[in-house]
Design a protein around this motif. Sequence first.
Motif, PDB file in Angstrom:
ATOM      1  N   UNK A 143      -2.389  14.123  20.128  1.00  0.00           N
ATOM      2  CA  UNK A 143      -2.792  12.914  20.843  1.00  0.00           C
ATOM      3  C   UNK A 143      -4.285  13.005  21.116  1.00  0.00           C
ATOM      4  N   UNK A 144      -5.050  12.218  20.374  1.00  0.00           N
ATOM      5  CA  UNK A 144      -6.498  12.241  20.490  1.00  0.00           C
ATOM      6  C   UNK A 144      -7.127  12.691  19.188  1.00  0.00           C
ATOM      7  N   UNK A 145      -7.769  11.764  18.483  1.00  0.00           N
ATOM      8  CA  UNK A 145      -8.368  12.075  17.179  1.00  0.00           C
ATOM      9  C   UNK A 145      -9.877  12.172  17.310  1.00  0.00           C
ATOM     10  N   UNK A 146     -10.320  13.002  18.254  1.00  0.00           N
ATOM     11  CA  UNK A 146     -11.732  13.326  18.359  1.00  0.00           C
ATOM     12  C   UNK A 146     -12.023  14.605  17.590  1.00  0.00           C
ATOM     13  N   UNK A 147     -13.140  15.243  17.910  1.00  0.00           N
ATOM     14  CA  UNK A 147     -13.538  16.452  17.202  1.00  0.00           C
ATOM     15  C   UNK A 147     -12.455  17.522  17.288  1.00  0.00           C
ATOM     16  N   UNK A 148     -12.004  17.826  18.504  1.00  0.00           N
ATOM     17  CA  UNK A 148     -10.994  18.870  18.671  1.00  0.00           C
ATOM     18  C   UNK A 148      -9.706  18.499  17.962  1.00  0.00           C
ATOM     19  N   UNK A 149      -9.254  17.259  18.141  1.00  0.00           N
ATOM     20  CA  UNK A 149      -7.994  16.840  17.534  1.00  0.00           C
ATOM     21  C   UNK A 149      -8.018  16.900  16.023  1.00  0.00           C
ATOM     22  N   UNK A 150      -9.145  16.528  15.411  1.00  0.00           N
ATOM     23  CA  UNK A 150      -9.218  16.535  13.950  1.00  0.00           C
ATOM     24  C   UNK A 150      -9.295  17.959  13.407  1.00  0.00           C
ATOM     25  N   UNK A 151     -10.092  18.834  14.059  1.00  0.00           N
ATOM     26  CA  UNK A 151     -10.140  20.231  13.617  1.00  0.00           C
ATOM     27  C   UNK A 151      -8.759  20.865  13.766  1.00  0.00           C
ATOM     28  N   UNK A 152      -8.093  20.609  14.881  1.00  0.00           N
ATOM     29  CA  UNK A 152      -6.744  21.133  15.074  1.00  0.00           C
ATOM     30  C   UNK A 152      -5.801  20.610  13.981  1.00  0.00           C
ATOM     31  N   UNK A 153      -5.910  19.333  13.658  1.00  0.00           N
ATOM     32  CA  UNK A 153      -5.077  18.743  12.609  1.00  0.00           C
ATOM     33  C   UNK A 153      -5.262  19.490  11.289  1.00  0.00           C
ATOM     34  N   UNK A 154      -6.514  19.773  10.940  1.00  0.00           N
ATOM     35  CA  UNK A 154      -6.793  20.486   9.692  1.00  0.00           C
ATOM     36  C   UNK A 154      -6.157  21.871   9.690  1.00  0.00           C
ATOM     37  N   UNK A 155      -6.255  22.577  10.797  1.00  0.00           N
ATOM     38  CA  UNK A 155      -5.703  23.934  10.879  1.00  0.00           C
ATOM     39  C   UNK A 155      -4.171  23.910  10.829  1.00  0.00           C
ATOM     40  N   UNK A 157      -2.202  21.515   9.601  1.00  0.00           N
ATOM     41  CA  UNK A 157      -1.734  21.067   8.284  1.00  0.00           C
ATOM     42  C   UNK A 157      -1.836  22.192   7.268  1.00  0.00           C
ATOM     43  N   UNK A 158      -2.910  22.978   7.348  1.00  0.00           N
ATOM     44  CA  UNK A 158      -3.064  24.115   6.430  1.00  0.00           C
ATOM     45  C   UNK A 158      -1.979  25.152   6.651  1.00  0.00           C
ATOM     46  N   UNK A 159      -1.450  25.220   7.860  1.00  0.00           N
ATOM     47  CA  UNK A 159      -0.357  26.150   8.182  1.00  0.00           C
ATOM     48  C   UNK A 159       0.980  25.658   7.662  1.00  0.00           C
ATOM     49  N   UNK A 160       1.045  24.386   7.290  1.00  0.00           N
ATOM     50  CA  UNK A 160       2.285  23.830   6.758  1.00  0.00           C
ATOM     51  C   UNK A 160       3.041  22.957   7.736  1.00  0.00           C
ATOM     52  N   UNK A 161       2.423  22.600   8.859  1.00  0.00           N
ATOM     53  CA  UNK A 161       3.071  21.717   9.830  1.00  0.00           C
ATOM     54  C   UNK A 161       2.955  20.262   9.380  1.00  0.00           C
ATOM     55  N   UNK A 162       3.885  19.463   9.835  1.00  0.00           N
ATOM     56  CA  UNK A 162       3.831  18.008   9.621  1.00  0.00           C
ATOM     57  C   UNK A 162       3.115  17.409  10.830  1.00  0.00           C
ATOM     58  N   UNK A 163       1.872  16.980  10.630  1.00  0.00           N
ATOM     59  CA  UNK A 163       1.034  16.556  11.739  1.00  0.00           C
ATOM     60  C   UNK A 163       1.002  15.032  11.831  1.00  0.00           C
ATOM     61  N   UNK A 164       1.230  14.538  13.034  1.00  0.00           N
ATOM     62  CA  UNK A 164       1.084  13.118  13.327  1.00  0.00           C
ATOM     63  C   UNK A 164      -0.119  12.978  14.259  1.00  0.00           C
ATOM     64  N   UNK A 165      -1.194  12.360  13.764  1.00  0.00           N
ATOM     65  CA  UNK A 165      -2.421  12.206  14.544  1.00  0.00           C
ATOM     66  C   UNK A 165      -2.425  10.846  15.225  1.00  0.00           C
ATOM     67  N   UNK A 166      -2.799  10.834  16.495  1.00  0.00           N
ATOM     68  CA  UNK A 166      -2.805   9.599  17.275  1.00  0.00           C
ATOM     69  C   UNK A 166      -4.195   9.358  17.860  1.00  0.00           C
ATOM     70  N   UNK A 167      -4.665   8.127  17.764  1.00  0.00           N
ATOM     71  CA  UNK A 167      -5.981   7.810  18.293  1.00  0.00           C
ATOM     72  C   UNK A 167      -6.186   6.313  18.397  1.00  0.00           C
ATOM     73  N   UNK A 168      -7.333   5.923  18.963  1.00  0.00           N
ATOM     74  CA  UNK A 168      -7.633   4.499  19.187  1.00  0.00           C
ATOM     75  C   UNK A 168      -8.420   3.878  18.044  1.00  0.00           C
ATOM     76  N   UNK A 169      -9.155   4.697  17.291  1.00  0.00           N
ATOM     77  CA  UNK A 169     -10.112   4.149  16.333  1.00  0.00           C
ATOM     78  C   UNK A 169      -9.694   4.467  14.902  1.00  0.00           C
ATOM     79  N   UNK A 209       3.458  19.092  20.949  1.00  0.00           N
ATOM     80  CA  UNK A 209       2.623  17.931  21.239  1.00  0.00           C
ATOM     81  C   UNK A 209       1.337  18.454  21.863  1.00  0.00           C
ATOM     82  N   UNK A 210       0.213  18.129  21.242  1.00  0.00           N
ATOM     83  CA  UNK A 210      -1.085  18.581  21.719  1.00  0.00           C
ATOM     84  C   UNK A 210      -1.804  17.402  22.360  1.00  0.00           C
ATOM     85  N   UNK A 211      -2.043  17.505  23.668  1.00  0.00           N
ATOM     86  CA  UNK A 211      -2.777  16.453  24.383  1.00  0.00           C
ATOM     87  C   UNK A 211      -4.247  16.839  24.363  1.00  0.00           C
ATOM     88  N   UNK A 212      -5.060  16.047  23.628  1.00  0.00           N
ATOM     89  CA  UNK A 212      -6.455  16.429  23.385  1.00  0.00           C
ATOM     90  C   UNK A 212      -7.445  15.392  23.892  1.00  0.00           C
TER      91      UNK A 212
END
Length: 320
Positions: A143-155, A157-169, A209-212
């Motif tokens: 939850x939150x597609x800022x700098x932290x959320x996007x870097x976390x998403x990349x890490x 996803x590379x681990x093999x998780x199914x990531x759902x990214x949430x953001x306003x923009x 669920x990661x609140x970012x």
Amino acid sequence: MHSMRAAVITGPGQAGLTQVPIPDPGPGDLLIKVEGCGVCPSNLPLWQGRPWFTYPAPPGNPGHEGWGTVAAIGPSAKGFAQGDRVTFLSSQAYAEYDLVPAEAAVKLPSSLDGRAFPGEPVGCAVNVFHRSRIEAGQTVAVIGAGFLGIVFTALAAAKGARVVAMGRRETALDLAKKYGAAETVRMDDHYRIVEYMKEMTNGMGCDRVVEATGFQWPLDLAGELVRERGALVIAGYHQDSPRQVNLQQWNWKGIDVINAHERDRNVYLEGIREGIKAVEAGLFRLDDLITHDFTLMELNRAYLALTERPEGFIKGIIRM
């Protein structure tokens, strides 16, 4: 040259420049000629003003995402040479020079020559990832597609998780998808998102669920989306007011609640080192995530952009 420019927050919504002496490195210190410093959301309360702050703030404060070149080395400081490019942990990097213990700096490899590298937020994202205990096959909502959320998403996803990214923009969600998000969800309506995620997970909820974001509503949403015996990871920096949580819901679900902020300097530095390797491996590109540049005299503009977060904004930096 015996003096340097440093930014000073002089009052709520006010920042200017001052001239101060360049410090001499003491035993174990490095004098860093600062190339740049990231602008962090945790800075905003000081700039916006709170009753407990006094002004003016110390010169260069609260810049804590700096990188630059070693200009001088104090006695007994080991592991560095003049001219080494480093990223470092400090709190006064909104200045042309900063003084840090050698133990608080990480050398940057030649592959990153000429490129901005705010190591502190990179290390923060890596450490949030480790604390979250991500495994392949998990469904992870960020939850939150800022700098932290996007870097976390990349890490993740590379681990093999199914990531759902949430953001306003949309631009931020597009970047999250570029870096491995399997799905993106626009943050516009609480109940629509809850129902959508129930359908996506067959009514089970998300393993992690990661609140970012650091705000109340995303924290409420995180409690709704996490599955029974899952983990809610608080990565956002909550500081504007006390938070309320649905403890009955959290109790009933039996969830783990992980406060993912790291305070051990050695762990922080190891996160930065891992982040450097992740960038070298191509898991994410800081050139994509650093979207806005400002000069030292434009710190007010940088904070305003951070507050408003216009379409296209991910990360702002001050370049010296």
